[in-house]
Design a protein around this motif. Sequence first.
Motif, PDB file in Angstrom:
ATOM      1  N   THR A 234      33.475  30.758  18.758  1.00  0.00           N
ATOM      2  CA  THR A 234      32.710  29.534  18.956  1.00  0.00           C
ATOM      3  C   THR A 234      32.632  28.752  17.648  1.00  0.00           C
ATOM      4  N   THR A 239      34.367  26.397  22.066  1.00  0.00           N
ATOM      5  CA  THR A 239      34.901  27.742  21.899  1.00  0.00           C
ATOM      6  C   THR A 239      36.424  27.673  21.926  1.00  0.00           C
ATOM      7  N   THR A 259      35.160  32.499  32.674  1.00  0.00           N
ATOM      8  CA  THR A 259      34.150  33.369  32.079  1.00  0.00           C
ATOM      9  C   THR A 259      33.670  34.365  33.131  1.00  0.00           C
ATOM     10  N   ASN A 260      33.127  35.472  32.632  1.00  0.00           N
ATOM     11  CA  ASN A 260      32.656  36.554  33.504  1.00  0.00           C
ATOM     12  C   ASN A 260      31.358  37.118  32.946  1.00  0.00           C
ATOM     13  N   ARG A 261      30.411  37.409  33.835  1.00  0.00           N
ATOM     14  CA  ARG A 261      29.147  37.996  33.399  1.00  0.00           C
ATOM     15  C   ARG A 261      29.267  39.494  33.164  1.00  0.00           C
ATOM     16  N   LEU A 298      30.322  28.802  24.015  1.00  0.00           N
ATOM     17  CA  LEU A 298      29.929  29.972  24.792  1.00  0.00           C
ATOM     18  C   LEU A 298      29.182  30.970  23.911  1.00  0.00           C
ATOM     19  N   THR A 302      30.436  36.596  25.488  1.00  0.00           N
ATOM     20  CA  THR A 302      30.902  36.119  26.795  1.00  0.00           C
ATOM     21  C   THR A 302      32.328  36.587  27.042  1.00  0.00           C
ATOM     22  N   ILE A 304      35.971  36.387  28.537  1.00  0.00           N
ATOM     23  CA  ILE A 304      36.920  35.357  28.958  1.00  0.00           C
ATOM     24  C   ILE A 304      38.193  36.019  29.468  1.00  0.00           C
ATOM     25  N   ARG A 321      40.681  41.100  29.233  1.00  0.00           N
ATOM     26  CA  ARG A 321      39.608  40.243  28.754  1.00  0.00           C
ATOM     27  C   ARG A 321      39.535  40.208  27.237  1.00  0.00           C
ATOM     28  N   ALA A 323      36.337  38.962  24.362  1.00  0.00           N
ATOM     29  CA  ALA A 323      34.956  38.508  24.251  1.00  0.00           C
ATOM     30  C   ALA A 323      34.829  37.486  23.132  1.00  0.00           C
TER      31      ALA A 323
END
Length: 361
Positions: A234, A239, A259-261, A298, A302, A304, A321, A323
């Motif tokens: 970021t 980002t 994005t994913n939680r 972001l 987070t 990605i 992924r 982060a």
Amino acid sequence: LRNDPLTSGITVGADGVTIRGLVVNGPIRDLILVSGADHFRIEGNFIGSDVTGSRDQSFAFTALGSERRSQSGIRVTNSSDGVIGGATPGARNLVFGPSGEISIRFSQRNQVLGNLLGVQANGERGTFLRNSGIVAYGTDHRIGGTAPGEGNIIAHHTEHGVLVAGKGITIRGNSIHSNGKQAISHGFGGGVEYPVAQAFIYNDPLDLDEVDPFDIFEVDGDLQNYPILHAAATTSTGTVVRGTLPSTPSSTFILDFYTNREIDPSGFGEGETLIHSATVDTDALGNAAFEFNVGVALPRGTIITATATNEAGSTSQFSRRVAVGEELTSVITVNTPDDVDDGIADETHTSLREAIHAANN
């Protein structure tokens, strides 16, 4: 609809038919079957649920007390140029189908847009789900899109989010999350009810592999390579995500970033929220390096992920992924004895589990 597992409910066999605004439920083979019909539309229906869109109504009990359920919410076979759902709220379908909510096979150029699969009308988790959300076998289908309202919600299935076999199957802009296996899985097809899912297919040099290279199953398909994400950081303007795409030489690709939680246990992504799309061009050796600002700052940690879509319209599996705050290098040092994976492998905290996830990128 009547309790008969061998028949379908609403059956469409003529061109140009629209099914709109119905509540269709019952323990039958397929709640809606489209067979040998082109230019159909299925929109604005609650399929497999009650009128509130909150209760599963795709089952009944036999005289002996065993449970009997429908197979598919919507099944399309030997049909082309249809639309299931749409970009407006009134056009989307809510579909409960215990053995697969939407199944498309031996068909071409169908669109699946804006539907709710695996969730109730209020967005909460569906009441009974198994198998995959969408199964698509054929050519040139479009599942979701990047225009407002075109993406489907595909969540909470015990198998895959989307299982496909064929060429030119575009999967973009959907919210795919909380599924038991791969968000997007490429499988074999060929004369069977559903494609056969394969284990995760890793990138290959020059992207030469195909679904069925020896034409055993008579499937004209390709296995588009996925992007490789190296870092996300970021800055004051948003980002920045950095990575590479190894694929077909001298070609143009669309990259979609999500994005994913939650972290998928595989280390590969699902894709909950689309945040950015961009194009890249590979060089004569089939390589493209990229660095994109996704336009939003972001939070650290987070998750990605990304997909690549080639010029023929075929979309890859999701990438591994990365982060935000993470830069993946060739040497990853474990610096804590705990087993916690907070999504970032860095100098302040890297568990063995985090290191394995990061190394797999």
